[in-house]
Design a protein around this motif. Sequence first.
Motif, PDB file in Angstrom:
ATOM      1  N   LYS A  30       0.860  -1.183   0.000  1.00 59.88           N
ATOM      2  CA  LYS A  30       0.000   0.000   0.000  1.00 59.88           C
ATOM      3  C   LYS A  30       0.902   1.241   0.000  1.00 59.88           C
ATOM      4  O   LYS A  30       1.791   1.366   0.847  1.00 59.88           O
ATOM      5  CB  LYS A  30      -0.894   0.002   1.237  1.00 59.88           C
ATOM      6  CG  LYS A  30      -1.968   1.087   1.238  1.00 59.88           C
ATOM      7  CD  LYS A  30      -2.713   1.125   2.558  1.00 59.88           C
ATOM      8  CE  LYS A  30      -3.560  -0.114   2.740  1.00 59.88           C
ATOM      9  NZ  LYS A  30      -4.373  -0.025   3.986  1.00 59.88           N
ATOM     10  N   PHE A  31       0.680   2.141  -0.939  1.00 61.82           N
ATOM     11  CA  PHE A  31       1.565   3.306  -1.038  1.00 61.82           C
ATOM     12  C   PHE A  31       0.785   4.507  -1.558  1.00 61.82           C
ATOM     13  O   PHE A  31      -0.218   4.371  -2.273  1.00 61.82           O
ATOM     14  CB  PHE A  31       2.744   3.014  -1.967  1.00 61.82           C
ATOM     15  CG  PHE A  31       2.361   2.753  -3.386  1.00 61.82           C
ATOM     16  CD1 PHE A  31       2.372   3.771  -4.334  1.00 61.82           C
ATOM     17  CD2 PHE A  31       1.961   1.486  -3.795  1.00 61.82           C
ATOM     18  CE1 PHE A  31       2.009   3.526  -5.644  1.00 61.82           C
ATOM     19  CE2 PHE A  31       1.595   1.241  -5.111  1.00 61.82           C
ATOM     20  CZ  PHE A  31       1.620   2.266  -6.031  1.00 61.82           C
ATOM     21  N   GLY A  32       1.283   5.680  -1.173  1.00 63.51           N
ATOM     22  CA  GLY A  32       0.717   6.931  -1.639  1.00 63.51           C
ATOM     23  C   GLY A  32       1.663   8.077  -1.340  1.00 63.51           C
ATOM     24  O   GLY A  32       2.416   8.040  -0.363  1.00 63.51           O
ATOM     25  N   PHE A  33       1.628   9.119  -2.191  1.00 66.68           N
ATOM     26  CA  PHE A  33       2.532  10.259  -2.052  1.00 66.68           C
ATOM     27  C   PHE A  33       1.734  11.561  -2.109  1.00 66.68           C
ATOM     28  O   PHE A  33       0.538  11.565  -2.420  1.00 66.68           O
ATOM     29  CB  PHE A  33       3.602  10.230  -3.150  1.00 66.68           C
ATOM     30  CG  PHE A  33       4.432   8.978  -3.143  1.00 66.68           C
ATOM     31  CD1 PHE A  33       5.533   8.856  -2.321  1.00 66.68           C
ATOM     32  CD2 PHE A  33       4.097   7.907  -3.968  1.00 66.68           C
ATOM     33  CE1 PHE A  33       6.293   7.701  -2.311  1.00 66.68           C
ATOM     34  CE2 PHE A  33       4.846   6.751  -3.971  1.00 66.68           C
ATOM     35  CZ  PHE A  33       5.951   6.641  -3.136  1.00 66.68           C
ATOM     36  N   ASP A  34       2.433  12.656  -1.818  1.00 63.56           N
ATOM     37  CA  ASP A  34       1.778  13.972  -1.857  1.00 63.56           C
ATOM     38  C   ASP A  34       1.219  14.259  -3.240  1.00 63.56           C
ATOM     39  O   ASP A  34       0.107  14.755  -3.390  1.00 63.56           O
ATOM     40  CB  ASP A  34       2.772  15.069  -1.461  1.00 63.56           C
ATOM     41  CG  ASP A  34       3.127  14.997   0.016  1.00 63.56           C
ATOM     42  OD1 ASP A  34       2.297  14.489   0.785  1.00 63.56           O
ATOM     43  OD2 ASP A  34       4.233  15.432   0.382  1.00 63.56           O
ATOM     44  N   ASP A  35       2.020  13.948  -4.249  1.00 64.16           N
ATOM     45  CA  ASP A  35       1.628  14.223  -5.633  1.00 64.16           C
ATOM     46  C   ASP A  35       1.016  12.955  -6.238  1.00 64.16           C
ATOM     47  O   ASP A  35       1.680  11.908  -6.295  1.00 64.16           O
ATOM     48  CB  ASP A  35       2.861  14.651  -6.435  1.00 64.16           C
ATOM     49  CG  ASP A  35       2.493  15.133  -7.832  1.00 64.16           C
ATOM     50  OD1 ASP A  35       1.287  15.165  -8.152  1.00 64.16           O
ATOM     51  OD2 ASP A  35       3.426  15.467  -8.591  1.00 64.16           O
ATOM     52  N   PRO A  36      -0.235  12.975  -6.682  1.00 65.17           N
ATOM     53  CA  PRO A  36      -0.839  11.777  -7.293  1.00 65.17           C
ATOM     54  C   PRO A  36      -0.100  11.280  -8.521  1.00 65.17           C
ATOM     55  O   PRO A  36      -0.109  10.071  -8.802  1.00 65.17           O
ATOM     56  CB  PRO A  36      -2.251  12.243  -7.656  1.00 65.17           C
ATOM     57  CG  PRO A  36      -2.529  13.384  -6.748  1.00 65.17           C
ATOM     58  CD  PRO A  36      -1.220  14.071  -6.545  1.00 65.17           C
ATOM     59  N   SER A  37       0.577  12.190  -9.243  1.00 67.07           N
ATOM     60  CA  SER A  37       1.323  11.756 -10.425  1.00 67.07           C
ATOM     61  C   SER A  37       2.495  10.850 -10.032  1.00 67.07           C
ATOM     62  O   SER A  37       2.813   9.891 -10.741  1.00 67.07           O
ATOM     63  CB  SER A  37       1.826  12.957 -11.216  1.00 67.07           C
ATOM     64  OG  SER A  37       2.741  13.713 -10.442  1.00 67.07           O
ATOM     65  N   THR A  38       3.139  11.158  -8.896  1.00 65.53           N
ATOM     66  CA  THR A  38       4.225  10.302  -8.404  1.00 65.53           C
ATOM     67  C   THR A  38       3.698   8.913  -8.060  1.00 65.53           C
ATOM     68  O   THR A  38       4.333   7.897  -8.355  1.00 65.53           O
ATOM     69  CB  THR A  38       4.885  10.944  -7.165  1.00 65.53           C
ATOM     70  OG1 THR A  38       5.310  12.262  -7.482  1.00 65.53           O
ATOM     71  CG2 THR A  38       6.090  10.132  -6.721  1.00 65.53           C
ATOM     72  N   THR A  39       2.526   8.862  -7.442  1.00 67.17           N
ATOM     73  CA  THR A  39       1.901   7.572  -7.125  1.00 67.17           C
ATOM     74  C   THR A  39       1.624   6.786  -8.398  1.00 67.17           C
ATOM     75  O   THR A  39       1.840   5.565  -8.451  1.00 67.17           O
ATOM     76  CB  THR A  39       0.598   7.800  -6.344  1.00 67.17           C
ATOM     77  OG1 THR A  39       0.870   8.604  -5.190  1.00 67.17           O
ATOM     78  CG2 THR A  39      -0.005   6.483  -5.894  1.00 67.17           C
ATOM     79  N   GLY A  40       1.152   7.458  -9.430  1.00 59.54           N
ATOM     80  CA  GLY A  40       0.894   6.787 -10.708  1.00 59.54           C
ATOM     81  C   GLY A  40       2.160   6.244 -11.345  1.00 59.54           C
ATOM     82  O   GLY A  40       2.164   5.136 -11.903  1.00 59.54           O
ATOM     83  N   GLN A  41       3.273   7.003 -11.259  1.00 59.08           N
ATOM     84  CA  GLN A  41       4.531   6.539 -11.823  1.00 59.08           C
ATOM     85  C   GLN A  41       5.046   5.308 -11.099  1.00 59.08           C
ATOM     86  O   GLN A  41       5.537   4.359 -11.725  1.00 59.08           O
ATOM     87  CB  GLN A  41       5.567   7.665 -11.760  1.00 59.08           C
ATOM     88  CG  GLN A  41       5.287   8.810 -12.719  1.00 59.08           C
ATOM     89  CD  GLN A  41       6.215   9.982 -12.515  1.00 59.08           C
ATOM     90  OE1 GLN A  41       7.099   9.951 -11.647  1.00 59.08           O
ATOM     91  NE2 GLN A  41       6.030  11.037 -13.298  1.00 59.08           N
ATOM     92  N   VAL A  42       4.942   5.299  -9.764  1.00 56.40           N
ATOM     93  CA  VAL A  42       5.364   4.126  -8.991  1.00 56.40           C
ATOM     94  C   VAL A  42       4.486   2.925  -9.323  1.00 56.40           C
ATOM     95  O   VAL A  42       4.965   1.786  -9.444  1.00 56.40           O
ATOM     96  CB  VAL A  42       5.319   4.441  -7.478  1.00 56.40           C
ATOM     97  CG1 VAL A  42       5.597   3.192  -6.646  1.00 56.40           C
ATOM     98  CG2 VAL A  42       6.316   5.533  -7.134  1.00 56.40           C
ATOM     99  N   LEU A  43       3.188   3.165  -9.520  1.00 63.79           N
ATOM    100  CA  LEU A  43       2.270   2.078  -9.880  1.00 63.79           C
ATOM    101  C   LEU A  43       2.655   1.459 -11.225  1.00 63.79           C
ATOM    102  O   LEU A  43       2.609   0.231 -11.393  1.00 63.79           O
ATOM    103  CB  LEU A  43       0.843   2.616  -9.932  1.00 63.79           C
ATOM    104  CG  LEU A  43      -0.254   1.603 -10.276  1.00 63.79           C
ATOM    105  CD1 LEU A  43      -0.310   0.496  -9.246  1.00 63.79           C
ATOM    106  CD2 LEU A  43      -1.598   2.306 -10.396  1.00 63.79           C
ATOM    107  N   GLU A  44       3.056   2.289 -12.197  1.00 62.95           N
ATOM    108  CA  GLU A  44       3.487   1.775 -13.490  1.00 62.95           C
ATOM    109  C   GLU A  44       4.728   0.899 -13.349  1.00 62.95           C
ATOM    110  O   GLU A  44       4.849  -0.150 -13.992  1.00 62.95           O
ATOM    111  CB  GLU A  44       3.779   2.929 -14.442  1.00 62.95           C
ATOM    112  CG  GLU A  44       2.533   3.651 -14.939  1.00 62.95           C
ATOM    113  CD  GLU A  44       2.887   4.819 -15.847  1.00 62.95           C
ATOM    114  OE1 GLU A  44       4.097   5.015 -16.089  1.00 62.95           O
ATOM    115  OE2 GLU A  44       1.965   5.513 -16.301  1.00 62.95           O
TER     116      GLU A  44
END
Length: 285
Positions: free
Chosen positions: A213-227
């Motif tokens: 389970k992970f999440g960051f301040d910037d949703p775009s960073t979360t999307g990059q990690v998910l990719e």
Amino acid sequence: MIGVLLTALKIIGIVILAIIALALLIILMVLFIPIRYRGKIYFKEVPDIALSVTWFFKFLSLNITYKDGLDIIGKAGWLFKVYSNHDDDTDTNKEIEDYESKVEETVDTVNENKKDDITLENTKKVDVLEVDNKIKELDKQEKKQSKNKKSKSKKKKSSAKKESKLDKLINKAKDIHYLLTEEENKKTLLLMLEKTKNLLVHILPKKIVGFFKFGFDDPSTTGQVLEAVAIFYPLYRDDFKIVPMFYDEIIEVDISFKGRLRVFYALYIGLILWLNKKKIKTRPQ
């Protein structure tokens, strides 16, 4: 007498055969009995890691844990502890204490000797200062002359080095281009790549259970990690969950995994890679 000699030779032969059979049995066990590993990783603000590597029903085992500190314990024969990092820590602490006591004794003796030598040093300081000043003046003159010579030689060497570095880079680029474009080399490299992939699949855990389970301040960073993480997801999608949190800042990991490695298979792949490495052709000079 001859009968006794023959029985002795017979016994010696049986013992030798038994030793050879035992050695072959041990070699076959090492080659074909897999080395198994399992582990558990939990992280939420503080890491909690446990890893164990075993062989032959835990006849040999290595346990590594990390919570408040690193603990490493190795055992042989199910019961006998052969290694522990805490034993090393106690030995080093004793050595440090002994060393500190010796240093204190030497410091005390040095201080006593210094008190006796202070009076002699004061009388000699004046003469030494005069000699030092003269030596410094001569050194300055010599350094000026040597600097001029060194600057000329450095300019010549730097220009030569630049040319040699360019030549080396060009030759390396040509070697890599030939390695990747030559037809036989292509086939050999593809085979080596496939065998390396097979070895990695063999070593990687056969089962992974848990979630990330992970999440960051910037949703775009979360999307990059998910990719990036999604590349490995098809291997473990049945038992392992990836949970992105686009509006919360959190990192929580709970993973349990296990796998194994057969030494025979690893040696087999290594032999194939070594033999194919010799087939690779280098660029003709």
